[in-house]
Design an enzyme around this catalytic site. Sequence first.
Site, PDB file in Angstrom:
ATOM      1  N   GLU A   1      37.271  42.322  42.683  1.00 58.84           N
ATOM      2  CA  GLU A   1      38.464  41.519  42.988  1.00 58.84           C
ATOM      3  C   GLU A   1      38.169  40.830  44.305  1.00 58.84           C
ATOM      4  OE1 GLU A   1      41.349  40.112  44.856  1.00 58.84           O
ATOM      5  OE2 GLU A   1      42.042  42.178  45.123  1.00 58.84           O
TER       6      GLU A   1
ATOM      7  N   CYS B   1      44.693  38.240  49.316  1.00 57.87           N
ATOM      8  CA  CYS B   1      43.954  37.439  48.337  1.00 57.87           C
ATOM      9  C   CYS B   1      44.900  36.715  47.400  1.00 57.87           C
ATOM     10  CB  CYS B   1      43.017  38.333  47.529  1.00 57.87           C
ATOM     11  SG  CYS B   1      41.729  39.135  48.492  1.00 57.87           S
TER      12      CYS B   1
END
Length: 465
Positions: A228, A262
């Site tokens: 990720e 993020c």
Amino acid sequence: MAFESVNPYSGRRLHRFVAFSWVKAERILGQARRAASGWAATPLPDRAAVLRRAAALLRERQDELARLLALEMGKPLRDGRAEAQKCAACCEYYADHGAAFLADEAVPTDAGRSYVRHAPLGVVLAVMPWNFPFWQAVRFAAPALIAGNVALLKPAPNVPQCALALERIWHDAGLPPAAFRTLFIEVDLVEKLIADHRVAAVTLTGSEAAGAAVAAAAGRALKKTVLELGGSDPFIVLADADLTLAARTAAQARMLNSGQSCIAAKRFIVERPVQAEFVRLLKGHLQALRYGDPLAETTDYGPLARPDLADKLSAQVADSVARGARVALAGGQPQPGATRFDPTILTNVRRGQRAYAEELFGPVALVLTARDAAHAVLLANDSDFGLGAAVWTRDAARGEAIGRQLECGAVFVNGLVKSMSELPFGGVKRSGYGRELGRAGILEFVNQQAVWVAPAARPGLARAE
């Protein structure tokens, strides 16, 4: 490399940990590997009970955990408590649903009986970042542990005390000590661990560069990985959107964790007729936020986690302005080397600017002008990243149809993009691959073993030779 707690608000060093030698790291790996078979053989209801006790401890210790987050990476107390509570809910989710997710799946074939079973892989190594030290570790650990795996956590160097606090919670919850251990190791030892046959799989949340390095090392060792990575999430605002709600949510989405997320909204793609009003509303919300000591209950946003992160963000903004971006809200650093970074809005963001192409990991809102919905989709997809996206319109069906055209791992229509236990989380393109959370997250680190059992012989059909 030293693992060091430094308060980003005061600059004061709090604690320093010496990095582990290979001898120590290898010893911990050996203990984890030996613990793996025992934990895998533990009945699933007993594994679930450990997760439930961990959830209770996360809630019980939420004030202590929030204080650590404030001291080590600058997260305001109420946000820290919310992170601890989210971790608790994740543990409970997998305790509640693990048995169903891991149940054998019958598959009709020519066999007398055939099915898919889900067996643990063994030792899972997690390389985790600093921005959500508890949540990002728990969202890998909860599904991995309920599946019968054991976990080794390599935390970011600036949040060592958070990592140790989480380790204590798992141990106090009744997990065998060797089944979850923190490793204060340097980058070269990460690669060495990945190469070791006792590590079955690797998961990483972090930068593109870190993800590429881990993927390369895992590829050489033929290990399963989940990555990720970064994101530059589009937040599409169509002309028929509820601008009041969209702008309020946009401010929240951009300022989550002082913009250090993020999956935070970063690129606000707004149809031209409503852009000026949207920017006006967004600016008002951002100006109303209060900067301060993360340990103060009145603080809305704190410092960035390290001075170098603020310096990089300033350079990205300055370069973009030099190439034509316009400042609609002037925030930023008071001086180089400061960790404070006040909310900033850039408009006229276009190709050729760093703001257009790069991830800006901090409280800078980028406003791009869309001619229409089709142009908004083109702008949203014109990115190397593909983590999350939001679409705002009063026509939910239209928003859903637009969402299906977006190249990303998650789409939220008229809502704040977030990770949640029930839905798979991850990205495409340079945002990584694989999924955390949901059922998909638990299946990433199991052996989906096919089992075929021959039909029983029918009486009278046996023939003597």
